[in-house]
Design a protein around this motif. Structure first.
Motif, PDB file in Angstrom:
ATOM      1  N   ILE A 108      -9.452 -12.813  17.746  1.00 55.68           N
ATOM      2  CA  ILE A 108     -10.221 -11.708  17.925  1.00 55.68           C
ATOM      3  C   ILE A 108     -11.600 -12.200  17.838  1.00 55.68           C
ATOM      4  N   GLU A 139     -15.858 -12.327  17.320  1.00 52.07           N
ATOM      5  CA  GLU A 139     -16.242 -12.289  16.019  1.00 52.07           C
ATOM      6  C   GLU A 139     -16.854 -10.800  15.869  1.00 52.07           C
ATOM      7  N   GLY A 140     -17.489 -10.346  17.234  1.00 51.92           N
ATOM      8  CA  GLY A 140     -18.248  -9.071  17.221  1.00 51.92           C
ATOM      9  C   GLY A 140     -17.427  -8.033  17.075  1.00 51.92           C
ATOM     10  N   THR A 141     -15.933  -8.017  17.054  1.00 46.71           N
ATOM     11  CA  THR A 141     -14.958  -6.827  16.959  1.00 46.71           C
ATOM     12  C   THR A 141     -14.138  -7.013  15.793  1.00 46.71           C
ATOM     13  N   ASP A 176     -14.435  -7.048  12.482  1.00 42.38           N
ATOM     14  CA  ASP A 176     -14.428  -5.978  11.597  1.00 42.38           C
ATOM     15  C   ASP A 176     -13.805  -4.687  12.019  1.00 42.38           C
ATOM     16  N   SER A 177     -13.970  -4.285  13.128  1.00 40.97           N
ATOM     17  CA  SER A 177     -13.870  -2.884  13.684  1.00 40.97           C
ATOM     18  C   SER A 177     -12.047  -3.205  13.461  1.00 40.97           C
ATOM     19  N   GLU A 178     -11.583  -4.281  14.028  1.00 43.01           N
ATOM     20  CA  GLU A 178     -10.115  -4.301  14.091  1.00 43.01           C
ATOM     21  C   GLU A 178      -9.310  -4.505  12.711  1.00 43.01           C
ATOM     22  N   HIS A 197     -12.922   1.787  12.377  1.00 45.05           N
ATOM     23  CA  HIS A 197     -14.668   2.166  12.712  1.00 45.05           C
ATOM     24  C   HIS A 197     -14.440   3.943  12.791  1.00 45.05           C
ATOM     25  N   PHE A 224     -20.365   2.389  17.367  1.00 44.25           N
ATOM     26  CA  PHE A 224     -21.092   1.380  18.401  1.00 44.25           C
ATOM     27  C   PHE A 224     -20.485   2.129  19.717  1.00 44.25           C
ATOM     28  N   ALA A 253     -17.091   3.748  20.867  1.00 48.49           N
ATOM     29  CA  ALA A 253     -16.302   4.021  20.002  1.00 48.49           C
ATOM     30  C   ALA A 253     -16.376   5.463  19.813  1.00 48.49           C
ATOM     31  N   THR A 262     -17.193 -11.139   7.276  1.00 48.26           N
ATOM     32  CA  THR A 262     -15.893 -10.610   7.171  1.00 48.26           C
ATOM     33  C   THR A 262     -15.006 -10.855   5.976  1.00 48.26           C
TER      34      THR A 262
END
Length: 273
Positions: free
Chosen positions: A83, A85-87, A89-91, A95, A100, A103, A131
């Motif tokens: 995954i 790094e930018g996504t 947290d959402s994963e 969200h 963002f 979204a 994270t």
């Protein structure tokens, strides 16, 4: 017997659930691990499965879940290394709508989806530092916060993890959070590589032979003693993950009823002792 084996393969494919007799080994260290895994299955404790790439770390969390009180709830596996790094947290945490660009609606993360069940974090050593902090809060407080929202959401999820990295060394280097390491490493399970348990190779090879028989319908019935000798003395750099490709290669090249040394892949036949 063939119908029973085929039914077992179909059962695992449909349910995704593994049982202890699915894990083949007569190695004393592996038997100790099987006993430990069966004991911890009934607990809520976090488990960290470590070992080289390809040893089958992902199967043990599946078995723990299948023998736990959460077995009728969801088992969600996440490969942290796959995954961006930018996504991530959402994963993991979900969200809110408008958090963002793109979204369009509120979406729960994997942790929330696994509520009441088990979440397996594969390659947990690849989690970004921020994270790691958020995951530590989940373990300590049993709450999450979706991206774009500061309201805590209560969750009841058992977190299991796996990695081929040395997390203790990463803690010393400052690249993995010490508090999180101690939280996920309550019950450590280390899977030995195949080269350290050559006595398991015949069991595993015969198992893959039966699976290839069912898959192809070909009447290849045995592995010769000479071929098995090469298999047992091979170093298996790919561990258990390398065995299916080796079996498939042998099935393609063998035209008789018995797999001989010449039917094995070149690395197996020509490796220096």
């Amino acid at each position: 017997r063939n119908l029973e084996r085929e039914n077992e393969i179909l059962r695992r494919s449909l349910t995704g659930r593994w049982r202890f007799h699915d894990l083949l080994s007569k190695n004393p260290r592996m038997q100790e691990i099987f006993g430990l895994v069966k004991e911890v299955a009934s607990l809520r404790s976090t488990v960290l499965v470590t070992g080289e790439s390809g040893v089958g770390k992902e199967f043990f969390p599946q078995v723990i879940h299948a023998y736990s009180s959460r077995k009728h709830n969801k088992y969600i596996a996440v490969n942290c290394a796959a995954i961006p790094e930018g996504t991530i947290d959402s994963e993991l945490f979900g969200h809110e709508k408008g958090a963002f660009t793109g979204a369009a609606k509120t979406t729960p993360g994997k942790i929330e989806v696994a509520n009441g069940g088990t979440l397996m974090l594969d390659e947990i050593g690849d989690l970004p530092a921020l994270t790691q902090v958020k995951l530590l809060r989940v373990l300590e407080e049993r709450v999450i916060e979706r991206v774009g929202d500061n309201r805590p959401v209560a969750v009841d999820v058992r977190i299991l993890s796996a990695t081929n990295r040395d997390l203790a060394a990463m803690v010393r280097a400052g690249s993995f959070r010490e508090a999180l390491f101690y939280r996920i490493n309550v019950l450590p399970v280390t899977i030995p590589p195949v080269r350290e348990r050559p006595g398991d190779v015949p069991l595993l090879a015969e198992s893959f032979l039966r699976k290839m028989q069912l898959r192809t319908g070909r009447d290849i019935r045995a592995i010769s003693a000479a071929a098995m000798h090469l298999l047992m003395h091979y170093s298996w750099p790919g561990n258990v993950r390398e065995l299916p490709s080796t079996s498939e290669y042998a099935f393609v090249t063998c035209q008789g009823e018995t797999i001989e040394p010449e039917h094995l892949p070149p690395p197996v036949r020509h490796e220096e002792p």
